[in-house]
Design an enzyme around this catalytic site. Structure first.
Site, PDB file in Angstrom:
ATOM      1  N   ASP A  84       0.830  -1.204   0.000  1.00 22.38           N
ATOM      2  CA  ASP A  84       0.000   0.000   0.000  1.00 22.38           C
ATOM      3  C   ASP A  84       0.866   1.255   0.000  1.00 22.38           C
ATOM      4  O   ASP A  84       0.618   2.209  -0.757  1.00 22.38           O
ATOM      5  CB  ASP A  84      -0.915  -0.028   1.228  1.00 22.38           C
ATOM      6  CG  ASP A  84      -1.703   1.256   1.398  1.00 22.38           C
ATOM      7  OD1 ASP A  84      -2.556   1.550   0.542  1.00 22.38           O
ATOM      8  OD2 ASP A  84      -1.466   1.983   2.383  1.00 22.38           O
ATOM      9  N   GLU A 140      -2.236  -5.449  -3.240  1.00 26.99           N
ATOM     10  CA  GLU A 140      -1.282  -4.670  -2.460  1.00 26.99           C
ATOM     11  C   GLU A 140      -0.216  -5.576  -1.857  1.00 26.99           C
ATOM     12  O   GLU A 140       0.974  -5.213  -1.828  1.00 26.99           O
ATOM     13  CB  GLU A 140      -2.012  -3.891  -1.363  1.00 26.99           C
ATOM     14  CG  GLU A 140      -2.838  -2.740  -1.898  1.00 26.99           C
ATOM     15  CD  GLU A 140      -3.554  -1.968  -0.813  1.00 26.99           C
ATOM     16  OE1 GLU A 140      -3.774  -0.758  -0.993  1.00 26.99           O
ATOM     17  OE2 GLU A 140      -3.903  -2.571   0.236  1.00 26.99           O
TER      18      GLU A 140
END
Length: 244
Positions: free
Chosen positions: A53, A125
């Protein structure tokens, strides 16, 4: 469960040089799979998701900064949020067929985890975290640009349309009903409040949001509902008919 050859096949299809297969397996190991197998929490993909992320945010921010030299900070912030929204991450994960390789616990499998927007977005992610640890920033940058280029370029004409309007039109097209925004909480001092809002339709909570004003919290709730729309749009017409 995927075989060793299967994991290598996925790595080859992703076209990522020297991708660590153990990290790839971890990136696609949902917490429910690890928990049901008696493993430790850190063995799931959540730590890689945290890392991916952050790396994705940095790469997208850099690309937007370079591609739109006249854009101000506010536009860049909105553009980055538009690019990395959960729905986009899930769509990229679908294009890479990550759902087929997810390692899920039986409970998550039974509730359609392989198709869930949130699970797919988290897995992407986590994959980016694995790519970063395997090949560094430059390789991760190349991978992100290859799979997000159309999304990044598309924000040039994006007006960042009012999310409440978009959600209302979607709901009306499905049910003829208008979503309702309910303030569920308020915290903080009078000069710096935080409001909690739910957006509901036909008795179902579609999204939740938080903000320094009711208007901002409602917009956040609408954004949340739109990000996860594929998890409720199929059920909404039946729920609306039942509430009549």
């Amino acid at each position: 469960m995927c075989s060793d050859d299967g994991w290598q096949q996925l790595a080859d299809e992703l076209e990522i040089t020297d991708l660590d297969i153990d990290l790839l397996k971890q990136a696609l190991s949902h917490a429910s799979y690890v928990r049901e197998g008696g493993g430790a929490a850190y063995e799931s993909n959540e730590r890689l998701e945290f890392l991916g992320d952050a790396v994705l945010d940095a790469i997208v921010a850099g690309e937007l900064y370079q591609r739109f030299p006249q854009a101000d900070e506010g536009w860049l912030t909105r553009a980055k949020s538009a690019v990395v929204q959960t729905a986009n991450l899930a769509n990229v994960a679908r294009s890479l067929k990550l759902g087929s390789y997810l390692q899920l616990g039986q409970s998550e499998e039974n509730t359609g985890g392989r198709r869930k927007t949130s699970v797919l977005a988290d897995s992407l992610e986590a994959l980016l975290g694995a790519v970063y640890l395997s090949g560094g920033y430059q390789q991760t940058h190349q991978f992100v640009v290859a799979h997000f280029l159309d999304i990044i370029d598309g924000v040039e004409d994006e007006s960042f349309r009012d999310a409440k309007t978009t959600l209302q039109e979607l709901c009306q097209s499905l049910t003829q009903l208008v979503p309702e925004y309910v303030t569920t909480g308020r915290a903080g001092p009078d000069h710096d409040p935080v409001f909690d809002v739910e957006v509901r339709l036909a008795g179902r909570v579609l999204g939740i949001g938080h903000g320094g004003s009711k208007q901002k919290a409602e917009q956040a709730a609408a954004h949340d509902a739109l990000a996860f729309q594929d998890e409720w749009t199929d059920e909404l017409p039946a729920a609306a008919n039942g509430s009549e």
